[in-house]
Write an enzyme that holds these catalytic residues in place. Structure first.
Site, PDB file in Angstrom:
ATOM      1  N   ALA A 149      -0.584 -20.251  14.834  1.00  0.00           N
ATOM      2  CA  ALA A 149       0.566 -21.057  15.253  1.00  0.00           C
ATOM      3  C   ALA A 149       0.651 -21.181  16.771  1.00  0.00           C
ATOM      4  O   ALA A 149       1.138 -22.176  17.289  1.00  0.00           O
ATOM      5  CB  ALA A 149       1.852 -20.451  14.702  1.00  0.00           C
ATOM      6  N   TYR A 173       5.126 -27.243  14.830  1.00  0.00           N
ATOM      7  CA  TYR A 173       6.527 -27.358  15.256  1.00  0.00           C
ATOM      8  C   TYR A 173       6.585 -28.076  16.617  1.00  0.00           C
ATOM      9  O   TYR A 173       5.610 -28.102  17.363  1.00  0.00           O
ATOM     10  CB  TYR A 173       7.149 -25.949  15.329  1.00  0.00           C
ATOM     11  CG  TYR A 173       8.548 -25.955  15.872  1.00  0.00           C
ATOM     12  CD1 TYR A 173       9.584 -26.515  15.124  1.00  0.00           C
ATOM     13  CD2 TYR A 173       8.843 -25.436  17.132  1.00  0.00           C
ATOM     14  CE1 TYR A 173      10.871 -26.556  15.629  1.00  0.00           C
ATOM     15  CE2 TYR A 173      10.126 -25.464  17.634  1.00  0.00           C
ATOM     16  CZ  TYR A 173      11.141 -26.040  16.880  1.00  0.00           C
ATOM     17  OH  TYR A 173      12.409 -26.086  17.382  1.00  0.00           O
ATOM     18  N   THR A 175       7.425 -27.626  19.622  1.00  0.00           N
ATOM     19  CA  THR A 175       6.946 -27.095  20.904  1.00  0.00           C
ATOM     20  C   THR A 175       5.694 -26.224  20.754  1.00  0.00           C
ATOM     21  O   THR A 175       5.368 -25.436  21.642  1.00  0.00           O
ATOM     22  CB  THR A 175       8.054 -26.280  21.594  1.00  0.00           C
ATOM     23  OG1 THR A 175       8.531 -25.298  20.670  1.00  0.00           O
ATOM     24  CG2 THR A 175       9.204 -27.172  22.012  1.00  0.00           C
ATOM     25  N   LYS A 176       4.979 -26.369  19.652  1.00  0.00           N
ATOM     26  CA  LYS A 176       3.717 -25.624  19.512  1.00  0.00           C
ATOM     27  C   LYS A 176       2.606 -26.342  20.289  1.00  0.00           C
ATOM     28  O   LYS A 176       2.862 -27.328  20.972  1.00  0.00           O
ATOM     29  CB  LYS A 176       3.380 -25.453  18.028  1.00  0.00           C
ATOM     30  CG  LYS A 176       4.354 -24.506  17.304  1.00  0.00           C
ATOM     31  CD  LYS A 176       4.158 -23.039  17.675  1.00  0.00           C
ATOM     32  CE  LYS A 176       5.354 -22.152  17.393  1.00  0.00           C
ATOM     33  NZ  LYS A 176       5.494 -21.694  16.034  1.00  0.00           N
ATOM     34  N   VAL A 177       1.379 -25.840  20.162  1.00  0.00           N
ATOM     35  CA  VAL A 177       0.273 -26.331  21.006  1.00  0.00           C
ATOM     36  C   VAL A 177       0.062 -27.835  20.808  1.00  0.00           C
ATOM     37  O   VAL A 177      -0.095 -28.583  21.767  1.00  0.00           O
ATOM     38  CB  VAL A 177      -1.029 -25.562  20.699  1.00  0.00           C
ATOM     39  CG1 VAL A 177      -2.133 -25.979  21.655  1.00  0.00           C
ATOM     40  CG2 VAL A 177      -0.782 -24.061  20.772  1.00  0.00           C
TER      41      VAL A 177
END
Ligand SMILES: *Cc1c(COP(=O)(O)O)cnc(C)c1O
Length: 360
Positions: A149, A173, A175-177
């Protein structure tokens, strides 16, 4: 206030989602399948199954391994609470292991001590983008689920993080990578396991009765995911540039800075330094106009009980600086100075943000 994390969205992303909207085909279809294949290629896995979130991916990975009532699932004490909820959702008992505060990753020796007769899986998150060392964990003799994640694009021993667990999960999500707003994926090389996940992620069009749910991703999300995945290399390069700028500025400060592990590549999903009294330093950063929330909101042993000194030290000393590809270069400079000041490095050139931004 400079936000702690932000998605990086460009015109290609907007165009990709707009095309799906105009096509009228919004629910899971060809784009979801294409996103699964592209993600599998990126992680050097045979295939992937896209789902609605990273937590859903963790849950279905456990289901695919046949884990449920009566099973123990091992996980680190210092990580995202999603792991705990996924295990509980599968009906299994979460069992904690300590972490190495130097890397924030699970400590294999502690994992071995936490093994029970009922341990049927260990979930290994690559924390903050630093690849965890998997050889010793694989030697525990229970299936390893890699949690990528926070670590898409990280490598270890020349291979992608997420390339070797029996199953690997991702989160997309906001604000993930890379992002699809909400979303996740399970990847692996065992077609039977992936087919089981594909089967239970939807309830319709199935003649036989088994436990199912609606865990599907939409075409809108997959189009965004494909467009984002095409820029993963650029995203990681920019994260590493920003990390290098922070490191150059903070090297003289008496704090432990994050770095590549030997033989591995950190992607700096978070730039987490360790310093005493992290909470009061984070408050100073916020006063200067730099958001700095706790990088792990609550360690799992604060919810489940138990004594985990490594996780305790990690929680007490972790200070997280904003880092994301869309962070403006001026903000990088400002954050470096604010961090140096919060970490007690006197800096005569440092001025409060309000003054800096209104300067001619
Ligand atoms: C974000 C995250 C998850 C959960 O992903 P969601 O898409 O938010 O459900 C799981 N594990 C780790 C390590 C995470 O950072």
């Amino acid at each position: 206030m400079i936000p702690h994390s932000r998605p990086t969205i460009d015109d290609d992303d907007v165009r990709a989602v707009g095309e799906v909207l105009r096509s009228g085909a919004l629910a899971q279809g060809a784009r979801v399948r294409a996103f699964e294949r592209a993600a599998a290629r990126a992680l050097e896995r045979t295939d992937g199954v896209a789902v609605s979130s990273g937590t859903a991916a963790l849950h279905l990975a456990l289901v695919a391994l046949g884990i449920g009532e009566g099973d123990d699932v091992l996980m680190p004490a210092y990580t995202c609470t999603a792991l705990l909820h996924a295990a509980a959702c599968a009906g299994a008992r979460p069992v904690l292991a300590d972490v190495d505060p130097a890397t924030f990753n699970i400590d294999p020796a502690s994992a071995r001590r936490s093994l029970t007769a009922r341990t049927t899986a260990v979930i290994v998150p690559h924390m903050f983008g630093a690849p965890a060392e998997l050889d010793e964990l694989a030697a525990l003799g229970v299936p390893v689920i890699e949690d990528c994640a926070q670590a898409l694009g990280a490598t270890w021993g020349g291979r992608p993080a997420g390339g070797s667990g029996v199953l690997t999960v991702c989160s997309f999500y906001a604000t993930k990578v890379i992002t699809t707003g909400e979303g996740g994926m399970v990847l692996g090389d065992d077609a039977g396991m992936l087919d089981r996940i594909r089967d239970v992620r939807e309830y319709d069009g199935r003649a036989e009765l088994r436990r199912r749910f609606n865990y599907k991703m939409t075409e809108l999300q997959a189009a965004l995911g494909l467009s984002q995945l095409a820029r993963l290399g650029t995203f990681v390069a920019r994260r590493r540039e920003i990390a290098a700028a922070y490191t150059a500025r903070l090297e003289a400060v008496r704090a432990r800075l994050p770095h590549d592990p030997p033989g591995g590549r950190h992607i700096f999903y978070r730039y987490v330094v360790r310093a005493p009294e992290a909470a009061s330093r984070a408050a100073r950063l916020r006063e200067a106009g730099v958001a700095s929330p706790r990088p792990v909101f609550v360690p799992l042993h604060h919810l489940l009980g138990g004594t985990f000194p490594g996780a305790e030290e990690a929680a007490a000393t972790a200070l997280s600086l904003p880092i994301y590809p869309s962070l403006a270069p001026d903000d990088v400079t400002f954050i470096s100075r604010a961090a140096a000041s919060a970490l007690e490095l006197p800096d005569p050139t440092w001025v409060p943000y309000s003054l800096a931004s209104s300067a001619p």
